[in-house]
Design an enzyme around this catalytic site. Sequence first.
Site, PDB file in Angstrom:
ATOM      1  N   GLU A  35       0.851  -1.198   0.000  1.00  0.00           N
ATOM      2  CA  GLU A  35       0.000   0.000   0.000  1.00  0.00           C
ATOM      3  C   GLU A  35       0.884   1.245   0.000  1.00  0.00           C
ATOM      4  O   GLU A  35       2.087   1.152   0.283  1.00  0.00           O
ATOM      5  CB  GLU A  35      -0.929  -0.032   1.223  1.00  0.00           C
ATOM      6  N   GLU A  76       9.196  -7.755  -4.059  1.00  0.00           N
ATOM      7  CA  GLU A  76       8.961  -8.973  -3.258  1.00  0.00           C
ATOM      8  C   GLU A  76       9.696  -8.934  -1.920  1.00  0.00           C
ATOM      9  O   GLU A  76      10.225  -9.938  -1.445  1.00  0.00           O
ATOM     10  CB  GLU A  76       9.248 -10.246  -4.064  1.00  0.00           C
TER      11      GLU A  76
END
Length: 380
Positions: A127, A363
Amino acid sequence: MINFNLTDEQRALRALAHDFARDEIRPVAPQHDRTAEFPWEVVKKAHALGLMNLTVPEEYGGGGLSQFDDGLVTEELSWGCAGITASLTGNTLGALPITIGGSDEQKKRFLGLLTSSPVLIAFNLTEPQSGSDAANMKVTARKVGDDYVINGTKQFITNGGVAALHTVFAMTDPSKGSNGINAFVVPADTPGISAGKEEDKMGQRASNTTQVIYQDVVVPSANRLGAEGQGFKLAMKTLDRSRSGIGALAVGLARAAMEAAIDYAKERKAFQQPIANFQAIQFMLADMSIQIETARLITWKAAWMVDNGQRASLESAIAKCHASDMAMRVTTDAVQIFGGYGYMRDYPVEKYMRDAKLIQIYEGTNQIQRVVIAGQLLRN
Ligand code: COS
């Protein structure tokens, strides 16, 4: 017994991926890097050839292959172009929570869609204000009757603007912390979902990165993956599996850079001889080879552990972290060997260097990988 011989099937799979990278990815990679246009033509061909959804079980139309096999393919594709490969591995990442935590009905419905047509799924965790601190999410999934209503914004979502499905993680009960998070699969055409503008990235420009915005998006409980409150653990288990693949992506990119540096060093002359004759260059090439070989070993080990049902949080984090730091060093040295030409867009190595930087970030940043590694060391 450890055996480093690949089977005939694995060698054939690797050759298929290599030829695909050579014939279908490399020729279009510079153009996608320049324009940042999404490589739909490559996605469609990869899908038709069976080079996507490799770890999806065969009963849902996937390849039914191991994490190890998936890594072999990823290394070759990334040798072709890391950015185009990220579009494909982004799909693998989005599908993994369903493979790991979905019911049979959900697997048939969602994985069946991915395997029967060249459409993509995107993993929505990050986010705007929380990347590393993933549990501190602000996107909410409010329970209303038998539905959930999702609101908020996801950031830096690979395939965010081109995916047909989203795997989205959202907070239902903040009082429970990470145990208040749920995971859902949501079709991208559900009313209230929109993609933000495409991010203008330094590298891996062929891949599509956008915000995904959720405004009163109604999702039935039937689309929730796993039991109530298991979403965060599902995200962590997914990353434990996917990070060895990111290691393989880094190895493929670094290999491409080393090969380009070797070819250039043999051709380029200085002081009346190829620069490959100089030990300064030879040692840089030797160091590249040392780093690539050792990084590949840990990516293979992490994938092997996943395939053998062992928890691979530590090894996958080492693989992702070590291989991406390695790719940054190797691509930087490849630019150095090319000298001034290496800095120019006419040669491939500056792209390799730009592409490598992102692998240290996505990631989970390499700092977060070290947090995971240290956590495992101290816990055990
Ligand atoms: N497998 C299974 N369960 C796991 C797990 C794993 N690999 N890692 C953590 N958990 C569990 C913990 O056991 C804990 O469970 P309980 O609440 O039952 O005790 C819970 O999940 C919370 O774990 P923890 O307290 O370690 O979570 P943190 O909020 O401290 O976060 C990190 C841990 C930093 C590891 C996590 O936020 C992370 O991975 N961040 C990076 C995210 C990322 O990679 N983003 C990239 C997006 S994809 S491009």
